[in-house]
Design a protein around this motif. Structure first.
Motif, PDB file in Angstrom:
ATOM      1  N   MET A  69     -42.895  90.932 -12.440  1.00 28.27           N
ATOM      2  CA  MET A  69     -43.517  90.136 -11.372  1.00 28.27           C
ATOM      3  C   MET A  69     -44.079  88.817 -11.917  1.00 28.27           C
ATOM      4  SD  MET A  69     -42.880  91.401  -8.532  1.00 28.27           S
ATOM      5  CE  MET A  69     -43.903  90.351  -7.522  1.00 28.27           C
ATOM      6  N   LYS A  70     -44.624  88.858 -13.124  1.00 33.43           N
ATOM      7  CA  LYS A  70     -45.132  87.624 -13.742  1.00 33.43           C
ATOM      8  C   LYS A  70     -43.979  86.631 -13.929  1.00 33.43           C
ATOM      9  CE  LYS A  70     -47.629  85.783 -17.681  1.00 33.43           C
ATOM     10  NZ  LYS A  70     -48.214  86.026 -18.995  1.00 33.43           N
ATOM     11  N   GLY A  71     -42.844  87.119 -14.416  1.00 43.42           N
ATOM     12  CA  GLY A  71     -41.666  86.263 -14.583  1.00 43.42           C
ATOM     13  C   GLY A  71     -41.157  85.744 -13.250  1.00 43.42           C
ATOM     14  N   HIS A  72     -41.186  86.594 -12.230  1.00 43.33           N
ATOM     15  CA  HIS A  72     -40.755  86.211 -10.883  1.00 43.33           C
ATOM     16  C   HIS A  72     -41.631  85.075 -10.359  1.00 43.33           C
ATOM     17  CE1 HIS A  72     -39.428  86.727  -6.728  1.00 43.33           C
ATOM     18  NE2 HIS A  72     -40.657  87.016  -6.345  1.00 43.33           N
ATOM     19  N   MET A  73     -42.940  85.220 -10.483  1.00 43.14           N
ATOM     20  CA  MET A  73     -43.869  84.198  -9.994  1.00 43.14           C
ATOM     21  C   MET A  73     -43.758  82.906 -10.814  1.00 43.14           C
ATOM     22  SD  MET A  73     -45.017  85.642  -7.385  1.00 43.14           S
ATOM     23  CE  MET A  73     -46.227  84.456  -6.876  1.00 43.14           C
ATOM     24  N   THR A  74     -43.546  83.028 -12.114  1.00 46.49           N
ATOM     25  CA  THR A  74     -43.365  81.855 -12.965  1.00 46.49           C
ATOM     26  C   THR A  74     -42.119  81.091 -12.543  1.00 46.49           C
ATOM     27  OG1 THR A  74     -44.482  82.919 -14.832  1.00 46.49           O
ATOM     28  CG2 THR A  74     -43.006  81.086 -15.353  1.00 46.49           C
ATOM     29  N   ASN A  75     -41.049  81.823 -12.247  1.00 42.16           N
ATOM     30  CA  ASN A  75     -39.803  81.186 -11.819  1.00 42.16           C
ATOM     31  C   ASN A  75     -39.989  80.474 -10.482  1.00 42.16           C
ATOM     32  OD1 ASN A  75     -36.942  80.639 -12.185  1.00 42.16           O
ATOM     33  ND2 ASN A  75     -36.629  82.043 -10.485  1.00 42.16           N
ATOM     34  N   ILE A  76     -40.702  81.090  -9.553  1.00 39.86           N
ATOM     35  CA  ILE A  76     -40.959  80.441  -8.260  1.00 39.86           C
ATOM     36  C   ILE A  76     -41.726  79.139  -8.482  1.00 39.86           C
ATOM     37  CG2 ILE A  76     -42.263  80.605  -6.090  1.00 39.86           C
ATOM     38  CD1 ILE A  76     -41.599  83.625  -6.113  1.00 39.86           C
ATOM     39  N   GLY A  77     -42.754  79.177  -9.327  1.00 38.22           N
ATOM     40  CA  GLY A  77     -43.527  77.970  -9.631  1.00 38.22           C
ATOM     41  C   GLY A  77     -42.675  76.884 -10.262  1.00 38.22           C
ATOM     42  N   LYS A  78     -41.799  77.274 -11.185  1.00 41.48           N
ATOM     43  CA  LYS A  78     -40.904  76.323 -11.856  1.00 41.48           C
ATOM     44  C   LYS A  78     -39.975  75.668 -10.834  1.00 41.48           C
ATOM     45  CE  LYS A  78     -37.098  76.384 -15.193  1.00 41.48           C
ATOM     46  NZ  LYS A  78     -35.907  76.490 -14.331  1.00 41.48           N
ATOM     47  N   LEU A  79     -39.373  76.477  -9.973  1.00 43.17           N
ATOM     48  CA  LEU A  79     -38.464  75.950  -8.958  1.00 43.17           C
ATOM     49  C   LEU A  79     -39.200  75.017  -7.990  1.00 43.17           C
ATOM     50  CD1 LEU A  79     -36.423  79.196  -8.190  1.00 43.17           C
ATOM     51  CD2 LEU A  79     -35.578  77.145  -9.361  1.00 43.17           C
ATOM     52  N   ALA A  80     -40.423  75.364  -7.621  1.00 44.11           N
ATOM     53  CA  ALA A  80     -41.209  74.511  -6.728  1.00 44.11           C
ATOM     54  C   ALA A  80     -41.538  73.191  -7.404  1.00 44.11           C
ATOM     55  CB  ALA A  80     -42.488  75.235  -6.305  1.00 44.11           C
ATOM     56  N   ASN A  81     -41.957  73.243  -8.660  1.00 47.40           N
ATOM     57  CA  ASN A  81     -42.283  72.015  -9.401  1.00 47.40           C
ATOM     58  C   ASN A  81     -41.077  71.102  -9.567  1.00 47.40           C
ATOM     59  OD1 ASN A  81     -44.978  72.712  -9.686  1.00 47.40           O
ATOM     60  ND2 ASN A  81     -44.657  73.682 -11.681  1.00 47.40           N
ATOM     61  N   GLU A  82     -39.889  71.687  -9.647  1.00 44.35           N
ATOM     62  CA  GLU A  82     -38.649  70.916  -9.790  1.00 44.35           C
ATOM     63  C   GLU A  82     -38.112  70.431  -8.441  1.00 44.35           C
ATOM     64  OE1 GLU A  82     -36.107  73.649 -11.866  1.00 44.35           O
ATOM     65  OE2 GLU A  82     -37.059  73.260 -13.805  1.00 44.35           O
ATOM     66  N   GLY A  83     -38.765  70.814  -7.349  1.00 40.89           N
ATOM     67  CA  GLY A  83     -38.316  70.417  -6.021  1.00 40.89           C
ATOM     68  C   GLY A  83     -37.100  71.191  -5.534  1.00 40.89           C
ATOM     69  N   LYS A  84     -36.808  72.307  -6.172  1.00 45.27           N
ATOM     70  CA  LYS A  84     -35.623  73.087  -5.807  1.00 45.27           C
ATOM     71  C   LYS A  84     -35.919  74.124  -4.730  1.00 45.27           C
ATOM     72  CE  LYS A  84     -33.464  72.585 -10.324  1.00 45.27           C
ATOM     73  NZ  LYS A  84     -33.053  73.274 -11.553  1.00 45.27           N
ATOM     74  N   ILE A  85     -37.191  74.463  -4.564  1.00 41.09           N
ATOM     75  CA  ILE A  85     -37.568  75.454  -3.569  1.00 41.09           C
ATOM     76  C   ILE A  85     -38.593  74.833  -2.626  1.00 41.09           C
ATOM     77  CG2 ILE A  85     -39.461  76.585  -4.777  1.00 41.09           C
ATOM     78  CD1 ILE A  85     -38.141  79.243  -4.011  1.00 41.09           C
ATOM     79  N   VAL A  86     -38.375  75.001  -1.348  1.00 45.20           N
ATOM     80  CA  VAL A  86     -39.244  74.410  -0.337  1.00 45.20           C
ATOM     81  C   VAL A  86     -40.353  75.381   0.041  1.00 45.20           C
ATOM     82  CG1 VAL A  86     -39.307  73.467   2.010  1.00 45.20           C
ATOM     83  CG2 VAL A  86     -37.341  73.029   0.541  1.00 45.20           C
ATOM     84  N   ALA A  87     -40.010  76.662   0.155  1.00 43.52           N
ATOM     85  CA  ALA A  87     -40.979  77.692   0.524  1.00 43.52           C
ATOM     86  C   ALA A  87     -40.512  79.030  -0.036  1.00 43.52           C
ATOM     87  CB  ALA A  87     -41.124  77.783   2.036  1.00 43.52           C
ATOM     88  N   ALA A  88     -41.481  79.888  -0.314  1.00 46.42           N
ATOM     89  CA  ALA A  88     -41.176  81.232  -0.790  1.00 46.42           C
ATOM     90  C   ALA A  88     -42.349  82.124  -0.439  1.00 46.42           C
ATOM     91  CB  ALA A  88     -40.961  81.235  -2.306  1.00 46.42           C
ATOM     92  N   GLY A  89     -42.048  83.377  -0.185  1.00 42.43           N
ATOM     93  CA  GLY A  89     -43.136  84.288   0.089  1.00 42.43           C
ATOM     94  C   GLY A  89     -42.656  85.671   0.480  1.00 42.43           C
ATOM     95  N   PRO A  90     -43.589  86.621   0.413  1.00 50.85           N
ATOM     96  CA  PRO A  90     -43.250  88.010   0.751  1.00 50.85           C
ATOM     97  C   PRO A  90     -43.382  88.276   2.244  1.00 50.85           C
ATOM     98  CG  PRO A  90     -45.513  87.901   0.031  1.00 50.85           C
ATOM     99  CD  PRO A  90     -44.951  86.491  -0.087  1.00 50.85           C
ATOM    100  N   PHE A  91     -42.717  89.325   2.688  1.00 57.51           N
ATOM    101  CA  PHE A  91     -42.948  89.869   4.022  1.00 57.51           C
ATOM    102  C   PHE A  91     -43.944  91.001   3.840  1.00 57.51           C
ATOM    103  CE2 PHE A  91     -38.444  88.407   4.766  1.00 57.51           C
ATOM    104  CZ  PHE A  91     -38.818  87.286   5.477  1.00 57.51           C
ATOM    105  N   LEU A  92     -45.004  90.970   4.566  1.00 61.71           N
ATOM    106  CA  LEU A  92     -46.075  91.938   4.373  1.00 61.71           C
ATOM    107  C   LEU A  92     -45.828  93.255   5.091  1.00 61.71           C
ATOM    108  CD1 LEU A  92     -49.077  89.469   4.643  1.00 61.71           C
ATOM    109  CD2 LEU A  92     -47.865  90.244   2.594  1.00 61.71           C
ATOM    110  N   GLU A  93     -44.943  93.247   6.075  1.00 58.92           N
ATOM    111  CA  GLU A  93     -44.653  94.472   6.815  1.00 58.92           C
ATOM    112  C   GLU A  93     -43.249  94.960   6.490  1.00 58.92           C
ATOM    113  OE1 GLU A  93     -45.392  94.150  11.000  1.00 58.92           O
ATOM    114  OE2 GLU A  93     -47.272  93.074  10.677  1.00 58.92           O
ATOM    115  N   LYS A  94     -43.089  96.287   6.476  1.00 65.02           N
ATOM    116  CA  LYS A  94     -41.763  96.857   6.264  1.00 65.02           C
ATOM    117  C   LYS A  94     -40.900  96.564   7.483  1.00 65.02           C
ATOM    118  CE  LYS A  94     -42.883 100.361   3.009  1.00 65.02           C
ATOM    119  NZ  LYS A  94     -42.007 100.570   1.930  1.00 65.02           N
ATOM    120  N   ASN A  95     -39.589  96.459   7.232  1.00 65.17           N
ATOM    121  CA  ASN A  95     -38.653  96.186   8.311  1.00 65.17           C
ATOM    122  C   ASN A  95     -37.369  96.957   8.041  1.00 65.17           C
ATOM    123  OD1 ASN A  95     -36.826  94.221   6.709  1.00 65.17           O
ATOM    124  ND2 ASN A  95     -38.890  93.395   6.443  1.00 65.17           N
TER     125      ASN A  95
END
Length: 116
Positions: A69-95
């Motif tokens: 999870m630490k690596g996952h969050m680090t990667n999201i931050g890296k992608l956001a800083n590089e402008g490659k990701i606009v939004a990211a986030g979890p779904f809090l409810e099961k579907n």
């Protein structure tokens, strides 16, 4: 199906609100801004939406899961800083589709999004 409709409406409402605000202000089309954002001649910009699902592997080791999870969050931050990701986030409810989260990538290319 409800989740897909909800996501569609969630993304559509801000766009419509923005469009109405623009109309109310009698804003003129800004070609320079559209070009700088990579938009088309109508000012629209495509994105790649990725739905994250739970994989088939279950990890019981909490330390190992924490590292992942630490690596996952680090990667999201890296992608956001590089402008490659606009939004990211979890779904809090099961579907029923087992979607766990979503990424919106700043690309129209599936291959590029998969690379990132």
């Amino acid at each position: 199906m409800k989740l897909k409709i909800y996501l569609f409406l969630t993304l559509l409402v801000p766009i419509l609100s923005f469009a109405q605000e623009q109309k109310a202000e009698k804003a003129k089309y800004n070609q320079k801004l559209a070009d700088s954002l990579g938009a088309d001649k109508y000012g629209m910009k495509p994105y790649m939406i990725v739905m994250l699902t739970t994989g088939s592997v279950t990890i019981e080791d909490k330390v190992k899961m924490g590292e992942i999870m630490k690596g996952h969050m680090t990667n999201i931050g890296k992608l956001a800083n590089e402008g490659k990701i606009v939004a990211a986030g979890p779904f809090l409810e099961k579907n029923k589709e087992n979607y766990r989260g979503m990424f919106i990538f700043n690309t129209q290319s599936k291959e590029e999004a998969e690379q990132w």
